[in-house]
Design a protein around this motif. Sequence first.
Motif, PDB file in Angstrom:
ATOM      1  N   SER B 194       0.746  -1.087  -0.022  1.00  0.00           N
ATOM      2  CA  SER B 194      -0.117  -0.021  -0.040  1.00  0.00           C
ATOM      3  C   SER B 194       0.841   1.249   0.043  1.00  0.00           C
ATOM      4  N   ALA B 229      -2.628   0.647  -3.856  1.00  0.00           N
ATOM      5  CA  ALA B 229      -1.643  -0.534  -3.552  1.00  0.00           C
ATOM      6  C   ALA B 229      -1.297  -1.044  -4.981  1.00  0.00           C
ATOM      7  N   GLU B 429      -4.450  -0.998  -7.480  1.00  0.00           N
ATOM      8  CA  GLU B 429      -5.851  -0.708  -7.248  1.00  0.00           C
ATOM      9  C   GLU B 429      -5.742   0.656  -6.627  1.00  0.00           C
ATOM     10  N   THR B 431      -7.115   2.573  -3.295  1.00  0.00           N
ATOM     11  CA  THR B 431      -7.533   2.288  -2.180  1.00  0.00           C
ATOM     12  C   THR B 431      -8.258   3.159  -1.324  1.00  0.00           C
TER      13      THR B 431
END
Lengths: 432, 432, 432, 432
Positions: B194, B229, B429, B431
């Motif tokens: 992350s 992430a 992605e 987050t």
Amino acid sequence: MRKTRPTQDEMDAAAAKLLARFTRIRQFSEQLCEPLVIEDYGLQTVIEASPPKWHLAHVSWFYETFLLRPFLPGYEVFHPRFEYLFNSYYEQTGAGFWPRQERGLLSRPTVAEVYDYRHHVDAAMARLLCECASSDWAQVEMRLGIGFSHEQQHQELLVTDIKRHFAHNPLRPAYRADLPMSPIGDPEPLSWLSFDGGVTEIGLNAAGDDAFGFDNECPRHRVFLEPFALADRPVTNGEFLEFIRDGGYGDSALWLSDGWAELRQRGWCAPLYWEQHDGAWQTMTLAGMRPLNPAEPVCHLSYYEADAFATWAGKRLPTETEWEHAASGVAIAGNFVDDGWLHPRPAAGQGLRQLFGDVWEWTGSAYLPYPGYRPPAGALGEYNGKFMCNQMVLRGGSCATSRDHIRTTYRNFFYPYERWQFTGFRLAETTS
Amino acid sequence: MRKTRPTQDEMDAAAAKLLARFTRIRQFSEQLCEPLVIEDYGLQTVIEASPPKWHLAHVSWFYETFLLRPFLPGYEVFHPRFEYLFNSYYEQTGAGFWPRQERGLLSRPTVAEVYDYRHHVDAAMARLLCECASSDWAQVEMRLGIGFSHEQQHQELLVTDIKRHFAHNPLRPAYRADLPMSPIGDPEPLSWLSFDGGVTEIGLNAAGDDAFGFDNECPRHRVFLEPFALADRPVTNGEFLEFIRDGGYGDSALWLSDGWAELRQRGWCAPLYWEQHDGAWQTMTLAGMRPLNPAEPVCHLSYYEADAFATWAGKRLPTETEWEHAASGVAIAGNFVDDGWLHPRPAAGQGLRQLFGDVWEWTGSAYLPYPGYRPPAGALGEYNGKFMCNQMVLRGGSCATSRDHIRTTYRNFFYPYERWQFTGFRLAETTS
Amino acid sequence: MRKTRPTQDEMDAAAAKLLARFTRIRQFSEQLCEPLVIEDYGLQTVIEASPPKWHLAHVSWFYETFLLRPFLPGYEVFHPRFEYLFNSYYEQTGAGFWPRQERGLLSRPTVAEVYDYRHHVDAAMARLLCECASSDWAQVEMRLGIGFSHEQQHQELLVTDIKRHFAHNPLRPAYRADLPMSPIGDPEPLSWLSFDGGVTEIGLNAAGDDAFGFDNECPRHRVFLEPFALADRPVTNGEFLEFIRDGGYGDSALWLSDGWAELRQRGWCAPLYWEQHDGAWQTMTLAGMRPLNPAEPVCHLSYYEADAFATWAGKRLPTETEWEHAASGVAIAGNFVDDGWLHPRPAAGQGLRQLFGDVWEWTGSAYLPYPGYRPPAGALGEYNGKFMCNQMVLRGGSCATSRDHIRTTYRNFFYPYERWQFTGFRLAETTS
Amino acid sequence: MRKTRPTQDEMDAAAAKLLARFTRIRQFSEQLCEPLVIEDYGLQTVIEASPPKWHLAHVSWFYETFLLRPFLPGYEVFHPRFEYLFNSYYEQTGAGFWPRQERGLLSRPTVAEVYDYRHHVDAAMARLLCECASSDWAQVEMRLGIGFSHEQQHQELLVTDIKRHFAHNPLRPAYRADLPMSPIGDPEPLSWLSFDGGVTEIGLNAAGDDAFGFDNECPRHRVFLEPFALADRPVTNGEFLEFIRDGGYGDSALWLSDGWAELRQRGWCAPLYWEQHDGAWQTMTLAGMRPLNPAEPVCHLSYYEADAFATWAGKRLPTETEWEHAASGVAIAGNFVDDGWLHPRPAAGQGLRQLFGDVWEWTGSAYLPYPGYRPPAGALGEYNGKFMCNQMVLRGGSCATSRDHIRTTYRNFFYPYERWQFTGFRLAETTS
């Protein structure tokens, strides 16, 4: 084809002769490639002109496919994929073929491997000629005749294709800078020869003749001719220059509709290989760029250009029937590949000149079957018959043809837009 | 670029280092060609993959054009037509260029002549480094940096293009049958890392950095990132097989519209070089056909395929900003051309793996200028700037890239349909 | 989208409003077609410009597919094949679609039948709004918003496509010869407006806003901007003429590589619809050929031409972020289709002029998803998301756009080579 | 063409007859269009099939260009651009022509305007026939003959082109749902008729005959024929189905090389308009889709398909010489457009059936000039002569031909790949 089985002695004698001819022809293919460097062997600059390497392999594939595999017991193919790679267009062999337009995209097999392939086939062919069963002899002899002619056709293609590939290179390399060159001059005067009409015969008498001929020259048959006249030599560069200077490439009224479309799409304004530098015309030859010689037959023309010139001149192209009728009894002599010029030469002598050699002559005849024609059974039937549509007949051979390949009855054929062969033409007119 | 003129001693020391690097890079190009036979040098099987011979000549033309002609007094070009034959796409040199799609149609100059050309340029470059005027030094040094990087880019292309050409041959020849091979296995498990959002900086600080970089990496500038992430390794063959088995190539809902059109027109049903034989997947490598290794990063994919997989997986591709932000501070280590595998290897180790080397990673960013970007004046300005449209950014280098060629800020770019580079991807992605 | 079910009274009130808007929009499509003769309805002169008949039918298909079939119990389609004939590109409806490039090859259904189809759909839509189940209301309302916007987009296409079709006809017919015409004059002087950089927000707040917006405008998100300046009005015909006179279309150094290739392939030497007659420039308009007005914004340009002009001018195109940041708080006012000029007008007034209406403004931003963007599930997800590759963003609407269709956050997108929309541009520069 | 000037009385009588014929032919063109709706008039679904509107205008242009402008003093053209819009392919008129492939892209002039154009020409033609100078009469009369035949050819094209356009529409609309339909049945048995060989004559005796004929039918000339036999009727749908069921479309050995390439590129697996639904064959007709009738002559075939069938059957196509020799003395009777079936009918009666009408019969003859042929001077010389390359001759007319248009000597010609005409074939064999 002989009908009775030969004796062993007859076969031995025939085999010795055939082997000698085979060897001579095989060597000539390799001799034609001697001036090449390795890099040249793989070139395919346009789809219709194959790489030299491909020609060398394909003619070997032909012997392998039509002679060694069916008639030499225990023959082992050189490489299992070669029947796919070096088949040209025979659908009925079942192996398929590598796409024609991608023949130049294969660096492997290498040139050396292709020569190894040739020698593998050469050795096996010598064995076949020694060991051939008498029951097979007639077939083998007949197919050898095709195989020889086939390799000679590809020898001509080697010459024309190399010229095409080298002309594509902006460096305009010479294939053989040492080639001789005809003295530059004006065209010989042109005369006309008259022929009576009536029923005549053309084509090959397959049964009676001993000499080899292709199926498409058969059967010999009767035709009716109206009276006509034929020019005693092909049209020259000098004459064609007059057509150009008169605006021939810009006057749609002279052109067939398909020819005019082709001209506009491709931007034709002169025969293939002609280039104007500082106002002077040059032309690409196998010896590199050279000044255009007005006395030489014009060459590397499409049918459309030949037809447009004839229209401009108030004449027409001869039919193949007229051509063959006029050529009957004329000796096969002229400027062939054997003579080593690899370029058309100016007309000389008297009478019906340059019927043979120098340039293939476009005729006004479509390539169609003669009455009663039937192609042979099997894949060999694809040799000539399946092309009998959309092409025009050419006659007489060129400076890239072998002298012992051509015949009075010989029918060559190309699409009307094709220009990379040594193609020229002779004028004719109807006199009735 | 340094602003003050160097002393002769400084120049001598720098020149010695540069000459050593020059020599090393020049030799590596030739070393990459050692496994080739002469026939391989001329191949162009698809328009985007040039012949090895062309690459060898073109990189030499680059030094000749941008260093020798402007800065070495009395330099004589090797051949007057080479500036036309071996220019790639620089409109502003004024010489024009031979059409890209016809690079494979030139058998001359020969391979030997191209090597002679290289050595002619090598000798002149050594002279230039010895004799360079101090007033020219800064320009010469800067352009040398481009010349080195340029030759390294073409070294990568040599590798990828040879692979492409050999894969086109139905014999599937090996470039080097002796290449090592990773043990076949299952993919390593994938973890997510992350990253916080906020304002960050990307791009190259041209003024402050000593290291070379391309103009398109400049200027360094601020950007805002949402939290995101990143997968700790690229997607593998094994994972991509699941996509295929799930019907990924048949489900239009997963694909960009242009990607779906491309897929249907070209009949894509797997990454480039994948072949199914008797139900088992193989892939073409530089060592010839090999079984597909599920553990290796998937490779030779278009952007469209990468994007479709990400959609299928419920993820997306990272932007180039995210990628560079994550890569900041990560050491440049990985599987490069120097390592001699010439093929991606399975992930190993911990943390953010395989950012560098193995496969170029498609990002979701279009290749566009950074704020404040200006291309250099003159023909060198065409190097990167004029391609800033219709292409996507890739990051991190591949197994065909030189280790000392890549940087964290390095921006590679290809059209979204291109597959012949060592291209893979990593998932991301949002987050927040 | 509202989360709780509405009461019947709320629904009735909303339905009345929506029906009024539906009716107004439906009538406007037909009103735009009033100047057409039957023969005009079927034209497709280029693949990207559809026949008017197709537009009229397709927008009806849209309501049928996404509202009537799922939400109106017992709805009977007008014709079973129309879901195939008038689907544009939705793969997930399952019905397939008639090929886009063949939309002009269908004489049936006739124009009258297509109008019948429209009225069949109109009647059913009125029923749906009366009878809608409260459990469906939220979906229906949301989809109606898309349906309205969709029809408005096709109204703009009706205008631009009719112009394209009529310009193809050598008679250059007028769509409406009675259209007004701005007085010919010189361009207004151009000023620059400066903007500070920093973190700002763009995009649509789907949750908070009551107003309709497309998925591709979401989510609202933070971005970082370097300081920049924006021209206060678009580039004019007069300014673009200077570019042409300065040889802009002949100088490759000004052009993106793909743009230069496009220019040469298509022979571009001026914007679309410009014609030079006896040395004077004219341009095709919906009122027929008219003299070019230097004061009007230049229009019907590709991205490539806009970018080349900006390079020539030493500037660049704004990003969509810069554009939206500058447009925040500016009222939606300008020359729209509602105003009935159907042609861009000269700038007037002060400040940031012509942000809305007149011409769509090419930005330097590729059309890509905003961070966190997800397309809706199902076929409606194909509306915007699958086109997020290879296209560039345009902002602000044009003289063919409906005033109540445009928003500050509105993202239009076209391929960089497309010119048949009312596309222009505004200059920007980085000021840091 | 008569050589002496006619008297005024002779001219008046002839003019009255010609005007009656003119009027009848002009009306028939319009009558053929009666079943059309406005939308149908503009369709061009494939390049070779023109829009009905274009045909209606083009035949009027022909009279205008070749009769009214040269021979009617003071004639004013209907519209100055029509000579450009409605010229087909005459290069020598000097006006150029709108590209053939874009004939369907013109909504203006409207259908009503084209009818106005027709009536403008009709009125002027009536004036010309009244007022023609006796010195012009011979030319006018000759050109009227061409003009009538020309309009009749376009009437046939109206029928075939409308069929082509309607078949392209997935709704398969009927041109006239009320057309009669032959009872479905089995083919009549086929017999063979033998013909002796020898010298015979074909072609039109232009000087001696009173009847009109095209230049390409001249001159009458002698030819030699080998003995041959001809099938007494064309090949039927039922027979052609056997060829299909026997794998004819999948066996390359049956096909000409160019035919096989065409088949594979276009995916041919049945004649044009055949469709298999639930295992049963249907065919598109001018009355819409109908079950295939085994008894009817097979129709809408390319030359390649006809030739492949003949090869499969162990026969061949007749030459045009054989066809004309056999047809000499046979009355011109059959199923023509005048009969109103607009579809081939099953054979009936005895002897050499269906030589005329029903289907055009492909011959094995290339379309080439007869010995001594010369096209007329000027643009009218482009009518037939410039197409004498790459096309094959068809004989006998079809169910879309006017009865008074066809002759025993009539030579039609199409490219061997064309299928949208009512083309069928009859088998032949050489019997010597």
